[in-house]
Design a protein around this motif. Structure first.
Motif, short mmCIF file in Angstrom:
data_model
loop_
_atom_site.label_atom_id
_atom_site.label_comp_id
_atom_site.label_asym_id
_atom_site.label_seq_id
_atom_site.Cartn_x
_atom_site.Cartn_y
_atom_site.Cartn_z
N THR A 100 -84.58 -52.90 32.82
CA THR A 100 -85.91 -53.49 32.61
C THR A 100 -85.86 -54.84 31.91
OG1 THR A 100 -86.11 -52.26 30.55
CG2 THR A 100 -87.02 -51.23 32.54
N GLY A 101 -84.69 -55.27 31.47
CA GLY A 101 -84.60 -56.54 30.76
C GLY A 101 -83.37 -57.34 31.15
N LEU A 102 -83.49 -58.65 31.05
CA LEU A 102 -82.38 -59.56 31.35
C LEU A 102 -82.40 -60.68 30.33
CD1 LEU A 102 -80.12 -60.89 33.06
CD2 LEU A 102 -81.93 -61.88 34.48
N GLU A 103 -81.24 -60.97 29.79
CA GLU A 103 -81.07 -62.10 28.88
C GLU A 103 -79.88 -62.92 29.37
OE1 GLU A 103 -79.92 -62.95 24.18
OE2 GLU A 103 -80.50 -60.93 24.80
N VAL A 104 -80.04 -64.24 29.36
CA VAL A 104 -78.96 -65.14 29.75
C VAL A 104 -78.34 -65.68 28.47
CG1 VAL A 104 -78.34 -67.22 31.03
CG2 VAL A 104 -80.19 -65.74 31.86
N ARG A 105 -77.04 -65.50 28.33
CA ARG A 105 -76.30 -65.98 27.15
C ARG A 105 -75.15 -66.86 27.60
NH1 ARG A 105 -75.34 -60.14 24.21
NH2 ARG A 105 -77.54 -59.59 23.94
N GLN A 106 -74.59 -67.58 26.66
CA GLN A 106 -73.36 -68.32 26.90
C GLN A 106 -72.23 -67.55 26.25
OE1 GLN A 106 -72.68 -71.00 28.88
NE2 GLN A 106 -74.78 -70.61 29.53
N GLU B 230 -67.72 -66.53 26.49
CA GLU B 230 -66.40 -67.17 26.58
C GLU B 230 -66.12 -67.71 27.98
OE1 GLU B 230 -63.29 -64.62 25.21
OE2 GLU B 230 -64.34 -64.15 23.34
N LEU B 231 -66.66 -67.02 29.00
CA LEU B 231 -66.42 -67.42 30.39
C LEU B 231 -67.61 -68.13 31.00
CD1 LEU B 231 -64.63 -64.15 31.56
CD2 LEU B 231 -63.57 -66.34 30.94
N GLY B 232 -68.49 -68.68 30.17
CA GLY B 232 -69.68 -69.37 30.67
C GLY B 232 -70.89 -68.46 30.62
N GLN B 233 -71.76 -68.63 31.63
CA GLN B 233 -73.00 -67.86 31.66
C GLN B 233 -72.71 -66.36 31.70
OE1 GLN B 233 -76.71 -68.94 33.94
NE2 GLN B 233 -75.83 -67.42 35.34
N GLU B 234 -73.47 -65.63 30.89
CA GLU B 234 -73.35 -64.18 30.84
C GLU B 234 -74.74 -63.59 31.03
OE1 GLU B 234 -71.91 -60.78 27.63
OE2 GLU B 234 -71.26 -62.85 27.36
N LEU B 235 -74.89 -62.74 32.05
CA LEU B 235 -76.16 -62.07 32.33
C LEU B 235 -76.10 -60.69 31.68
CD1 LEU B 235 -76.49 -63.05 36.08
CD2 LEU B 235 -77.49 -64.20 34.09
N VAL B 236 -76.97 -60.47 30.70
CA VAL B 236 -76.95 -59.24 29.92
C VAL B 236 -78.22 -58.44 30.24
CG1 VAL B 236 -76.80 -58.26 27.60
CG2 VAL B 236 -75.68 -60.45 28.10
N PHE B 237 -78.03 -57.25 30.76
CA PHE B 237 -79.13 -56.39 31.19
C PHE B 237 -79.33 -55.26 30.19
CE2 PHE B 237 -77.27 -58.39 34.85
CZ PHE B 237 -78.36 -58.75 35.63
N THR B 238 -80.60 -54.88 29.99
CA THR B 238 -80.94 -53.77 29.11
C THR B 238 -81.70 -52.74 29.93
OG1 THR B 238 -81.12 -55.26 27.22
CG2 THR B 238 -82.10 -53.07 26.98
N SER B 239 -81.27 -51.48 29.80
CA SER B 239 -81.89 -50.40 30.58
C SER B 239 -83.02 -49.74 29.79
CB SER B 239 -80.85 -49.34 30.96
OG SER B 239 -80.55 -48.53 29.85
N SER B 240 -83.77 -48.93 30.47
CA SER B 240 -84.86 -48.18 29.83
C SER B 240 -84.31 -47.13 28.86
CB SER B 240 -85.74 -47.51 30.88
OG SER B 240 -84.97 -46.65 31.69
N THR B 241 -83.00 -46.88 28.91
CA THR B 241 -82.37 -45.93 27.98
C THR B 241 -81.48 -46.65 26.97
OG1 THR B 241 -80.67 -45.54 29.66
CG2 THR B 241 -82.47 -43.94 29.51
N TYR C 175 -68.67 -44.80 34.40
CA TYR C 175 -68.25 -43.56 35.06
C TYR C 175 -68.73 -43.47 36.50
CZ TYR C 175 -67.64 -42.22 30.13
OH TYR C 175 -67.29 -42.18 28.81
N GLY C 176 -68.74 -44.59 37.21
CA GLY C 176 -69.17 -44.60 38.60
C GLY C 176 -70.67 -44.50 38.79
N MET C 177 -71.44 -44.64 37.72
CA MET C 177 -72.90 -44.56 37.80
C MET C 177 -73.50 -45.96 37.74
SD MET C 177 -73.72 -41.22 35.45
CE MET C 177 -72.91 -41.84 33.97
N GLU C 178 -74.55 -46.14 38.52
CA GLU C 178 -75.22 -47.43 38.59
C GLU C 178 -76.65 -47.34 38.07
OE1 GLU C 178 -73.66 -49.84 42.38
OE2 GLU C 178 -74.71 -47.97 42.89
N GLY C 179 -77.21 -48.52 37.86
CA GLY C 179 -78.62 -48.63 37.51
C GLY C 179 -79.28 -49.58 38.49
N ARG C 180 -80.54 -49.32 38.79
CA ARG C 180 -81.31 -50.20 39.66
C ARG C 180 -82.05 -51.20 38.79
NH1 ARG C 180 -86.14 -50.42 42.07
NH2 ARG C 180 -86.89 -48.45 41.26
N LEU C 181 -82.13 -52.43 39.26
CA LEU C 181 -82.84 -53.48 38.53
C LEU C 181 -84.32 -53.42 38.87
CD1 LEU C 181 -80.48 -56.57 39.03
CD2 LEU C 181 -80.30 -54.72 37.37
N ASN C 182 -85.16 -53.45 37.85
CA ASN C 182 -86.59 -53.55 38.02
C ASN C 182 -86.88 -54.80 38.86
OD1 ASN C 182 -89.32 -54.33 37.51
ND2 ASN C 182 -89.31 -53.27 35.56
#
Length: 183
Positions: free
Chosen positions: A97-103, A105-116, A147-154
């Protein structure tokens, strides 16, 4: 209280006393308990957790249960050191449900936050993939969690990704942690 509700309460008490405080996840990959049967629990496509037909309204309880999710093949389980119970998952068990763009060590980092409250950076270990419905053309974006589990992006999170997208060799995508993900 019926048997399933009693089992759910017992499982919650066990988790709360097994030292699972904060965001630390228990080592479910080390636990090999016997299968104890199925629990009348389902994780819906939109991230809602349903038990015996009713939505679990306590976010702390949902977050707690999400820390003990385990996948074997196409089956999902809640696992503790002493028991393993089957649950149903409509699509994938996590919902971002959330996305933050950070800088980083390897440049742009897309950081996602789940509802859990899972926080996952898209990377080689946690790739983004997009499935397109062949009939409607609607995209379904996913992120590997653990563990082989995925999340869907809002949908709103996916739109944010699209705004960040750039074209490379005729393919639109995003970069995170030095990896390129086609959208």
């Amino acid at each position: 209280m019926n048997e399933n509700k009693a089992e759910l309460k017992a499982l919650q008490r066990q988790l709360e006393t097994d030292g699972n405080q904060g965001h630390k996840r228990p080592p479910v990959h080390l636990w090999k308990p016997d299968f104890c049967g199925d629990l009348d629990m389902q994780i819906k496509r939109d991230g809602r957790w349903i038990h015996e037909g009713g939505e679990i309204k306590r976010p702390a309880m949902v977050t707690l249960f999400s820390t003990i999710l385990w996948r074997e093949g196409d089956n999902y389980f809640l696992v503790t050191p002493v028991e393993k119970v089957g649950i149903q998952v409509e699509d994938v068990p996590f919902f971002f449900t959330g996305l933050e763009v950070r800088q980083g060590e390897l440049g742009q980092e897309l950081v996602f936050t789940s509802s859990t409250d899972d926080v996952v950076s898209a990377s080689a270990e946690h790739p983004i993939r997009v499935e397109t419905d062949p009939q409607t053309g609607e995209p379904s974006p996913y992120l590997m969690v653990r563990y082989g589990m995925e999340g869907r992006l809002n949908r709103n999170v996916f739109y944010q990704l699209v705004e960040l997208a750039e074209e490379r060799a005729g393919v639109f995508g995003v970069e995170s942690c030095g990896e390129w993900f086609a959208l």
